[in-house]
Design an enzyme around this catalytic site. Structure first.
Site, PDB file in Angstrom:
ATOM      1  N   LYS A  98       0.874  -1.169   0.000  1.00 26.93           N
ATOM      2  CA  LYS A  98       0.000   0.000   0.000  1.00 26.93           C
ATOM      3  C   LYS A  98       0.913   1.221   0.000  1.00 26.93           C
ATOM      4  O   LYS A  98       1.617   1.477   0.977  1.00 26.93           O
ATOM      5  CB  LYS A  98      -0.916   0.012   1.228  1.00 26.93           C
ATOM      6  CG  LYS A  98      -1.799   1.254   1.294  1.00 26.93           C
ATOM      7  CD  LYS A  98      -2.516   1.373   2.632  1.00 26.93           C
ATOM      8  CE  LYS A  98      -3.168   2.746   2.745  1.00 26.93           C
ATOM      9  NZ  LYS A  98      -3.765   2.971   4.070  1.00 26.93           N
ATOM     10  N   GLY A 159      -8.140   9.395   9.449  1.00 29.77           N
ATOM     11  CA  GLY A 159      -8.479   9.516  10.859  1.00 29.77           C
ATOM     12  C   GLY A 159      -9.539  10.530  11.199  1.00 29.77           C
ATOM     13  O   GLY A 159      -9.858  10.723  12.381  1.00 29.77           O
ATOM     14  N   ALA A 186      -9.441   5.640   3.874  1.00 34.60           N
ATOM     15  CA  ALA A 186      -9.269   6.781   4.786  1.00 34.60           C
ATOM     16  C   ALA A 186     -10.520   7.640   4.903  1.00 34.60           C
ATOM     17  O   ALA A 186     -11.237   7.884   3.927  1.00 34.60           O
ATOM     18  CB  ALA A 186      -8.093   7.665   4.376  1.00 34.60           C
ATOM     19  N   GLY A 187     -10.772   8.071   6.140  1.00 33.42           N
ATOM     20  CA  GLY A 187     -11.811   9.051   6.407  1.00 33.42           C
ATOM     21  C   GLY A 187     -13.176   8.497   6.747  1.00 33.42           C
ATOM     22  O   GLY A 187     -14.071   9.260   7.097  1.00 33.42           O
ATOM     23  N   ASN A 208      -9.390   1.833   9.531  1.00 33.23           N
ATOM     24  CA  ASN A 208      -8.688   1.422  10.741  1.00 33.23           C
ATOM     25  C   ASN A 208      -9.280   2.097  11.966  1.00 33.23           C
ATOM     26  O   ASN A 208      -9.842   1.464  12.854  1.00 33.23           O
ATOM     27  CB  ASN A 208      -7.197   1.732  10.605  1.00 33.23           C
ATOM     28  CG  ASN A 208      -6.342   1.163  11.725  1.00 33.23           C
ATOM     29  OD1 ASN A 208      -5.128   1.121  11.627  1.00 33.23           O
ATOM     30  ND2 ASN A 208      -6.923   0.692  12.813  1.00 33.23           N
ATOM     31  N   SER A 209      -9.183   3.432  12.014  1.00 40.07           N
ATOM     32  CA  SER A 209      -9.560   4.173  13.221  1.00 40.07           C
ATOM     33  C   SER A 209     -10.999   3.931  13.640  1.00 40.07           C
ATOM     34  O   SER A 209     -11.298   3.817  14.841  1.00 40.07           O
ATOM     35  CB  SER A 209      -9.344   5.672  12.997  1.00 40.07           C
ATOM     36  OG  SER A 209      -7.996   5.953  12.718  1.00 40.07           O
TER      37      SER A 209
END
Length: 262
Positions: A98, A159, A186-187, A208-209
């Site tokens: 990645k 994040g 992301a986001g 992830n977050s």
């Protein structure tokens, strides 16, 4: 079966998860299992398998049964990203990477120039590159021109949990690159964000977050898995087009008329 195809390889899961920020290694493993993912990302800058702690963490991920997707998180130049990718291939024995080349420290926006340069070098060296990019169509085409076979456009900065900040640009990417696997990366902060991305026709999501920072990461991982599945199913079924005018759902033709009392 509805497979996700990346670089000629087929996968069943359309949800990819990161390995950072979990309260404990066991909760991370339980979350991976609950999500049904086949992929887990790992940053070499956070865990170095050459050291004892990194080796222990790598062993946990290997035992999870997931395919490891190393990333170049934290790199700010093409040369730095290429060097880290080479290290990951040697340490983890995988050509998958990645690719991240960050151009701004505030919103962690990818650097378009460094990203294309690094992608070209890595493709020439035999890597299977999944570049983390913005929702810019021109940049996407440049990455495809140098040999990338899949792209990972952001929904919002890493994040933030803001969801799909620019649906117009994302729809443009999907419409103009119909044959390219596109993974929202992301986001995303809520399962509804993931469902929305899948309903738009994106092929998968990576996050992830939103899972790792939840009060109950395992339950949140399961929720995202259900959202991804629902969104993909809805897209394949054919979502009705929105309309500015009302349309009755119950037909009036042939309905009996009630006689007015005399």
């Amino acid at each position: 079966m509805d497979h996700l195809t990346l670089y000629g390889e087929q996968f069943n899961a359309r949800l990819l998860l990161g390995s950072a920020l979990y309260p404990s290694p066991q909760i991370m493993l339980d979350s991976l299992a609950a999500s049904g993912t086949e992929w887990v990302t790992l940053s070499l800058r956070r865990q170095n398998p050459a050291h004892a702690q990194g080796d222990s963490f790598w062993q946990l991920l290997r035992d999870s049964g997931c395919k490891l997707l190393p990333n170049t998180a934290g790199c700010t130049s093409a040369s730095e990203a290429v060097n880290l990718a080479e290290m990951s291939r040697e340490l983890f024995d995988t050509p998958w990477i990645k690719l991240e080349v960050i151009g701004d420290d505030y919103n962690l926006q990818p650097c378009p120039f460094g990203l294309v340069a690094a992608a070209q070098t890595l493709i020439e060296r035999g890597f299977k590159v999944l570049p983390y990019t913005t929702d810019d169509l021109v940049l996407a085409r440049k990455l495809l021109d140098v040999g990338c076979q899949a792209l990972m456009p952001w929904g919002a900065p890493i994040g933030t949990g803001l969801g799909l900040m620019n649906p117009y640009n994302l729809r443009t990417l999907r419409d103009r690159l119909p044959d390219t696997p596109l993974i929202i990366d992301a986001g995303l902060g809520a399962p509804s964000h993931a469902a929305h991305a899948m309903e738009m026709g994106f092929d998968a999501v990576l996050l992830n977050s939103a899972v790792a920072r939840a009060c109950d990461p395992v339950a949140m991982a399961r929720a995202f898995a259900l959202a991804v599945s629902a969104g993909r199913t809805a897209y394949c079924a054919g979502i009705m087009a929105p309309s500015q005018t009302a349309s009755p759902s119950t037909p009036t033709l042939g309905q009996p008329l009630l006689a007015m009392p005399q």
